[in-house]
Design an enzyme around this catalytic site. Sequence first.
Site, short mmCIF file in Angstrom:
data_model
loop_
_atom_site.label_atom_id
_atom_site.label_comp_id
_atom_site.label_asym_id
_atom_site.label_seq_id
_atom_site.Cartn_x
_atom_site.Cartn_y
_atom_site.Cartn_z
N HIS A 254 17.36 2.30 15.34
CA HIS A 254 16.50 2.49 16.51
C HIS A 254 16.77 3.87 17.10
CE1 HIS A 254 14.53 1.79 20.35
NE2 HIS A 254 13.87 0.85 19.71
N ASP B 41 12.67 -6.34 15.39
CA ASP B 41 11.83 -6.80 14.29
C ASP B 41 12.59 -7.53 13.20
OD1 ASP B 41 9.38 -5.84 15.26
OD2 ASP B 41 9.99 -3.81 14.76
N1 CMC Z 1 17.68 2.13 6.59
C1 CMC Z 1 18.39 3.12 6.03
N2 CMC Z 1 18.69 4.29 6.64
C2 CMC Z 1 18.23 4.46 7.89
C3 CMC Z 1 17.48 3.47 8.55
C4 CMC Z 1 17.21 2.27 7.86
N3 CMC Z 1 16.51 1.31 8.44
N4 CMC Z 1 17.15 3.90 9.78
C5 CMC Z 1 17.67 5.12 9.90
N5 CMC Z 1 18.33 5.47 8.76
C6 CMC Z 1 19.08 6.72 8.52
C7 CMC Z 1 18.13 7.86 8.24
O1 CMC Z 1 17.89 8.00 6.85
C8 CMC Z 1 18.87 9.03 8.84
O2 CMC Z 1 19.87 9.42 7.94
P1 CMC Z 1 20.31 10.99 7.85
O3 CMC Z 1 20.78 11.36 9.21
O4 CMC Z 1 21.37 11.00 6.81
O5 CMC Z 1 19.05 11.73 7.44
C9 CMC Z 1 19.60 8.43 10.06
O6 CMC Z 1 19.74 7.02 9.74
C10 CMC Z 1 18.81 8.56 11.37
O7 CMC Z 1 17.49 8.06 11.14
P2 CMC Z 1 16.18 8.74 11.71
O8 CMC Z 1 15.04 8.31 10.89
O9 CMC Z 1 16.42 10.20 11.87
O10 CMC Z 1 16.17 8.07 13.14
P3 CMC Z 1 14.93 7.93 14.09
O11 CMC Z 1 15.46 7.73 15.44
O12 CMC Z 1 13.97 9.05 13.86
O13 CMC Z 1 14.19 6.60 13.54
C11 CMC Z 1 13.61 4.35 13.18
C12 CMC Z 1 14.32 5.35 14.11
C13 CMC Z 1 13.51 3.02 13.91
C14 CMC Z 1 12.19 4.84 12.88
C15 CMC Z 1 14.43 4.20 11.88
O14 CMC Z 1 15.71 3.67 12.15
C16 CMC Z 1 13.70 3.32 10.84
O15 CMC Z 1 12.90 3.84 10.07
N6 CMC Z 1 14.01 1.98 10.80
C17 CMC Z 1 13.29 1.09 9.92
C18 CMC Z 1 11.95 0.73 10.54
C19 CMC Z 1 12.09 -0.21 11.74
O16 CMC Z 1 12.82 -1.17 11.70
N7 CMC Z 1 11.33 0.09 12.80
C20 CMC Z 1 11.29 -0.75 14.01
C21 CMC Z 1 11.89 -0.06 15.18
S1 CMC Z 1 12.20 -1.14 16.58
C22 CMC Z 1 10.65 -1.70 17.10
C23 CMC Z 1 9.68 -0.63 17.42
O17 CMC Z 1 9.98 0.33 18.14
O18 CMC Z 1 8.55 -0.75 16.98
#
Ligand code: CMC
Length: 391
Positions: free
Chosen positions: A268, A325
Amino acid sequence: TGYITFDPGFGNTGTCRSAITYMDGEKGILRYRGIPIEQLAEHSTFVETAFLLITGQLPTREELTRTSVYLNDFSPLHENMKAFYQNYPPKAHPMGILSAMVNAMRSFYPELIDLEEEMNKTYLRLISKIRTMAAMAYRISLGERVVYPRPDLCYCANFLNMMFDSVVVPYHVDDDLVRALNVFWILHADHEQNCSTTAVRVVGSGKVNIYSTISAGISALWGPLHGGANQAVVNMLEDIHKKGLTIKDCIAKAKDKTDPFRLMGFGHRVYKTYDPRAKIMKKMGDIILSKIKRKDPLLDIAQRLEEAALKDSYFKEKNLYPNVDFYSGIVLRAMGIPTNMFTVMFAIGRLPGWIAQWKEDVSDPEMKISRPRQIYTGHQERGYIPIDDRE
Ligand code: CMC
């Protein structure tokens, strides 16, 4: 570029001032209008929480009754709007249909007046009709007759009845499922400046009407990184179940940077600890499955996946914990909601939050039209080349 700061995804930008929702991502705290989410999930209903978010106060008994009367009065849909559904391709995603329908409301219900009283009716009209539209989209996609809302049922019971009642097997409204749905929608009702709420504020800042603004929020919510994650989680768990993937393989895949796969329902932008909503949702999944005396193999997979991820150094270092989720699909499946309706369920829940945030935005005299800047990375000035001279 001077004073312009590059901030991808607005991670460090406060785009507004807000008195609606408080989040502490380090401690895992979430409050609506100051009230902890745990207390609302235990004692409140979705309609009461919607009132709280939009007005800032819990309703009196009289206000709550009046709200329920309006929600009932507004629930039928304009007959001509039904024709929309029939002309969509049979497998159209209900989120696409829902955003189009909500946008169309501007044309079918043009009586938007600036008076506070009329606006309050508009909010209730939206909250009421989105439920009818969602249930109707589902029934029509099955080729089944539409079930009309019943004035004797509360908001959540009415929705379940509109989804599942049939002439052959009349739907029995189960109090436990109604409570679970209330909690599900309370947990989704607002989450400060997430992607869809930001879309609502940005689109609304151009002073477009509220229906089109909410329609933009629904479109933003559809994405698998946002609201679409609840559907993506269940698809992922089903895949693991059907293909017999091991938990170890799944974790390895999620960690592999050359593989686009992510562990859906994990991570998140704000929470760097367990999402407080996920805790409640997980408990709700357990309760509801035991009450309806059903086992869901996906719950077992989810629990094993969570356990393995929480022990893994990659997830620990990056503070990746289950988000709302991760377990919400288990709760929705227990209610009988089909997977392609999951994100629609999120949208219905988030609607009061979008309305509250839109209202706050348009009534803040210091807010301006959203118009961020950029860091330009293109060509310096160059001359136009006539088409015959181009290589
Ligand atoms: N599985 C594997 N690696 C992950 C995941 C995951 N679910 N989430 C983040 N990471 C890694 C990502 O690859 C990155 O690694 P690095 O720093 O080495 O490049 C690091 O963790 C930070 O991730 P980010 O994508 O830069 O973080 P963000 O804040 O931009 O994204 C997120 C947040 C929720 C989009 C992301 O964690 C994600 O894609 N999660 C899976 C989708 C999900 O469950 N979404 C629902 C969010 S909660 C409800 C809502 O808001 O709708």
